[in-house]
Design a protein around this motif. Structure first.
Motif, PDB file in Angstrom:
ATOM      1  N   TYR A 178       0.867  -1.063   0.099  1.00  0.00           N
ATOM      2  CA  TYR A 178       0.203   0.293   0.003  1.00  0.00           C
ATOM      3  C   TYR A 178       0.588   1.176  -0.122  1.00  0.00           C
ATOM      4  O   TYR A 178       1.950   0.876   0.256  1.00  0.00           O
ATOM      5  CB  TYR A 178      -0.780  -0.164   0.942  1.00  0.00           C
ATOM      6  N   ILE A 179       0.381   2.003  -0.840  1.00  0.00           N
ATOM      7  CA  ILE A 179       0.910   3.279  -0.112  1.00  0.00           C
ATOM      8  C   ILE A 179       0.913   4.121   0.646  1.00  0.00           C
ATOM      9  O   ILE A 179      -0.475   4.571   0.615  1.00  0.00           O
ATOM     10  CB  ILE A 179       0.479   4.410  -1.711  1.00  0.00           C
ATOM     11  N   GLN A 180       1.697   4.719   1.548  1.00  0.00           N
ATOM     12  CA  GLN A 180       1.352   5.284   2.567  1.00  0.00           C
ATOM     13  C   GLN A 180       0.858   7.227   2.417  1.00  0.00           C
ATOM     14  O   GLN A 180       1.708   7.519   1.566  1.00  0.00           O
ATOM     15  CB  GLN A 180       3.144   5.885   3.492  1.00  0.00           C
ATOM     16  N   SER A 181      -0.107   7.331   3.228  1.00  0.00           N
ATOM     17  CA  SER A 181      -0.682   8.167   3.322  1.00  0.00           C
ATOM     18  C   SER A 181       0.766   9.288   3.800  1.00  0.00           C
ATOM     19  O   SER A 181       1.187   9.662   4.336  1.00  0.00           O
ATOM     20  CB  SER A 181      -2.337   8.344   4.325  1.00  0.00           C
ATOM     21  N   PRO A 182       0.129  10.486   3.243  1.00  0.00           N
ATOM     22  CA  PRO A 182       0.714  12.026   3.907  1.00  0.00           C
ATOM     23  C   PRO A 182       0.082  12.238   4.943  1.00  0.00           C
ATOM     24  O   PRO A 182       1.539  12.877   5.627  1.00  0.00           O
ATOM     25  CB  PRO A 182       0.932  13.294   2.628  1.00  0.00           C
ATOM     26  N   LYS A 183      -0.779  12.323   5.342  1.00  0.00           N
ATOM     27  CA  LYS A 183      -1.172  12.301   6.276  1.00  0.00           C
ATOM     28  C   LYS A 183      -1.205  11.423   7.817  1.00  0.00           C
ATOM     29  O   LYS A 183      -0.943  10.052   7.343  1.00  0.00           O
ATOM     30  CB  LYS A 183      -2.910  12.646   7.029  1.00  0.00           C
TER      31      LYS A 183
END
Length: 317
Positions: free
Chosen positions: A301-306
């Motif tokens: 998964y792609i890490q969220s910036p938040k």
């Protein structure tokens, strides 16, 4: 419903209150007459097949009534009823009835009851629309079992009424009452009924005996008269051969079969067994368990910036 005593055509008016817009009419109208009323109709019991629609939601104009025009089809009838919904719908109709009724109120003969004398005039004989029967625990009391719902008589004769007299003759037997009733209708097209009904929710008990010296029908078979009251004879003991080991009387052939087979459980059963054993039974197969499942594969998964936050617990969890 208003009745016209000079004709078998009865003019009536019914007002029905509807609390919502969508109403299940479910009536077929052909040339202004009701030809069919479905059991799902909300007008069931209000209109009947054969009724001619005269007025729907008519408005008084002086001494005249402006009838709803052109109610010839089912669509016209539904449109006229839906015009003032939700609200009160007024329907005037002409009903071709085969029975006319005149009512006379009499003095009751016991508390919480009322007595009426009805004169029924039929257009033809045979079909009266009234079924009479005897009270279950008192056969000398004759009651009204059912009244045809689409007839004018159903407004005066009620289910459960006690039939006291037919043409001034006190009835003590159902069969005799039927003969008097149908003979009067077939011969003169008129019959006079004296009915008694309860004025409370409690059903009526057995009818009191008629006064001495009045004309009555014959007492039903098996009913004895003692003084001014009547009673049923005591039940007869069972006749025939009986086995005292049983509570009820069984037929002799059944008793003979039971006597001949009373030791059936002591004898070896000669019937073949239900389970058949084979000479070379198959070896038992050990139970097997399913293999361990494959290891879980992590989904990238792609890490969220938040930044991630913990989900708060639900109340009561």
């Amino acid at each position: 419903m208003a009745t016209n005593n000079n004709s078998f055509h009865v003019k009536g008016k019914e007002e029905v209150q509807f609390d919502r817009k969508n109403v299940v009419v479910a009536c077929d109208v052909v040339n202004g007459k009701i030809t069919y009323v479905d059991v799902s109709s909300q007008l069931m019991g209000v209109l009947f097949a054969g009724d001619e629609i005269l007025n729907v939601n008519g408005e008084a104009v002086g001494n005249l009534i402006s009838a709803t025009p052109n109610i010839k089809t089912t669509a016209d009838f539904i449109r006229a009823i839906s015009a003032k919904l939700p609200g009160k719908v007024s329907i005037e109709f002409m009903r071709d009835d085969h029975c006319l009724v005149s009512e006379k109120v009499l003095t009751p003969r016991r508390p919480n009851t009322q007595m009426v004398e009805l004169t029924l005039t039929y257009r033809g004989g045979a079909a009266t629309g009234i079924i009479i029967h005897r009270m279950a625990f008192d056969p000398k009391t004759v009651t009204i079992a059912m009244v045809q719902s689409a007839s004018n008589a159903c407004h005066y004769v009620k289910d459960g009424d006690i039939l006291v007299k037919v043409n001034d003759i006190y009835v003590l037997d159902r069969d005799a009452a039927r003969k008097l009733f149908y003979a009067s209708v077939n011969n003169t097209k008129t019959v006079r009924l004296t009915l008694e009904r309860s004025t409370t929710t409690d059903p009526l008990g057995p009818a009191p005996p008629p006064p001495d010296g009045v004309p009555t029908t014959a007492i039903p078979g098996g009913v004895k008269k003692t003084g001014s009251s009547m009673m049923l004879p005591p039940p007869k003991p069972p006749q025939g051969k009986a086995n005292k080991q049983f509570d009820v009387l069984l037929p002799p052939d059944v008793l003979e079969i039971m006597k001949a087979n009373k030791d059936f459980y002591k004898k070896m059963c000669k019937n073949p067994p239900c389970i058949i054993k084979t000479a070379n039974p198959a070896p038992p197969i050990p139970a097997t368990l399913p293999s361990d499942p494959a290891p879980e594969v992590r989904i990238p998964y792609i890490q969220s910036p938040k930044p991630l936050k913990m989900t708060p617990k639900r109340v009561g969890s």
